[in-house]
Scaffold this motif. Structure first.
Motif, short mmCIF file in Angstrom:
data_model
loop_
_atom_site.label_atom_id
_atom_site.label_comp_id
_atom_site.label_asym_id
_atom_site.label_seq_id
_atom_site.Cartn_x
_atom_site.Cartn_y
_atom_site.Cartn_z
N TYR A 1 1.54 11.94 -9.90
CA TYR A 1 0.81 13.21 -9.85
C TYR A 1 1.78 14.40 -9.88
CZ TYR A 1 -2.15 16.99 -8.11
OH TYR A 1 -2.82 18.18 -7.96
N GLN B 1 11.41 3.64 -3.64
CA GLN B 1 10.23 3.08 -2.99
C GLN B 1 10.12 1.58 -3.24
OE1 GLN B 1 8.08 4.78 -0.87
NE2 GLN B 1 9.72 6.27 -1.06
N ARG C 1 1.72 6.68 -6.87
CA ARG C 1 0.64 7.58 -7.31
C ARG C 1 1.02 9.04 -7.05
NH1 ARG C 1 -3.09 3.39 -5.86
NH2 ARG C 1 -3.05 4.00 -3.68
N THR C 2 1.61 9.31 -5.88
CA THR C 2 2.03 10.67 -5.56
C THR C 2 3.10 11.15 -6.53
OG1 THR C 2 1.56 10.29 -3.21
CG2 THR C 2 3.03 12.12 -3.75
N TYR D 1 0.84 -1.21 0.00
CA TYR D 1 0.00 0.00 0.00
C TYR D 1 0.87 1.26 0.00
CZ TYR D 1 -3.32 3.56 1.54
OH TYR D 1 -4.07 4.70 1.63
N ALA D 2 1.92 1.26 0.83
CA ALA D 2 2.81 2.42 0.90
C ALA D 2 3.49 2.66 -0.44
CB ALA D 2 3.85 2.22 1.99
N TYR D 3 3.90 1.58 -1.10
CA TYR D 3 4.57 1.70 -2.40
C TYR D 3 3.60 2.25 -3.44
CZ TYR D 3 6.42 0.27 -6.93
OH TYR D 3 6.83 0.26 -8.22
N GLU D 4 2.40 1.71 -3.49
CA GLU D 4 1.42 2.16 -4.48
C GLU D 4 1.03 3.61 -4.26
OE1 GLU D 4 -1.68 -0.68 -4.02
OE2 GLU D 4 -0.70 -2.21 -5.28
N GLU D 5 0.89 4.02 -2.99
CA GLU D 5 0.58 5.42 -2.69
C GLU D 5 1.73 6.33 -3.11
OE1 GLU D 5 -2.20 7.18 -1.19
OE2 GLU D 5 -2.99 5.40 -2.17
N ALA D 6 2.96 5.90 -2.85
CA ALA D 6 4.11 6.71 -3.23
C ALA D 6 4.22 6.85 -4.74
CB ALA D 6 5.39 6.07 -2.67
#
Length: 219
Positions: free
Chosen positions: A117, A191, A113-114, A106-111
């Motif tokens: 963006y 990441q 995505r950030t 989850y942390a990797y996927e959020e990073a």
């Protein structure tokens, strides 16, 4: 599990190896696939180790028993309270691993995505800056000129100045986009390494837990 059973294939035969897997699976709890794998792995380690004990005992007693060692060890394991104890110990061992992997993923996927963006924002900003610079630029010899200068053929100079300015702005835009892309790639690599490191630590802890289960419930 497959690797351990493979060592017995020459003596047990393929059909019996299938039977062993079936017997162990029948004792597996109705849990996640990983929990079943951990349970089966722990059981096979226990059974495989016990088969060596039976071998040494037979050799010492000069026992002529013909039943395959792994078969005897399997039957003793299935009849013992250890099978239920292993099933009970599996879930607490697997849960921290699954949670750690889920958190790292989850942390990797959020990073990622950030980072994506931020990259899109940087590209949009560079594109807007380029378009605005080109649109609002005042080139040499542009504007109201004295009457005597208006008759001078400045168009070639104006065109060259305009092209040079636009090229410089386009290069600046490309440099910004390239820099943003490199930063994005470097961040994603870092990441990914962090995720891999977290998963590796969780895997090491899981392996340790499997060995502890096997040692705690030896026959």
């Amino acid at each position: 599990m497959a690797l351990l059973i493979y060592f017995q294939k020459e003596r047990l035969g393929e059909d019996y190896c299938v039977e062993i897997r079936s017997r162990l699976l029948s004792a597996a709890s109705d849990s996640s696939p990983l929990e079943n794998i951990v349970q089966l792995t722990s059981a096979v380690v226990i059974i495989f180790e016990h088969s060596f004990y039976i071998f040494d005992k037979r050799r010492y007693l000069q026992d002529k028993e013909s039943d395959p060692l792994f078969h005897v060890a399997l039957e003793q394991y299935m009849a013992s309270p250890h099978a239920a104890a292993v099933r009970k110990a599996v879930s607490p061992a697997v849960r921290p691993y699954e949670e750690a992997v889920a958190t790292a993923t989850y942390a990797y996927e959020e990073a990622v995505r950030t980072a994506a963006y931020a990259y899109e924002e940087a590209v949009a900003t560079a594109t807007y800056a380029y378009e605005e610079a080109v649109r609002t630029a005042v080139y040499p010899y542009q504007g109201n000129l004295p009457a005597w200068m208006a008759k001078v053929p400045f168009e070639p100079f104006k065109k060259k100045a305009k092209e040079a300015f636009e090229r410089s702005q386009a290069k600046a835009k490309e440099d910004l986009e390239r820099s943003a892309a490199k930063e994005k790639e470097a961040f994603e690599r870092s990441q990914a390494k962090e995720k891999e490191s977290s998963c590796s630590r969780a895997e090491a802890e899981l392996i340790k837990a499997v060995l502890e289960i096997a040692l705690d419930h030896r026959l």
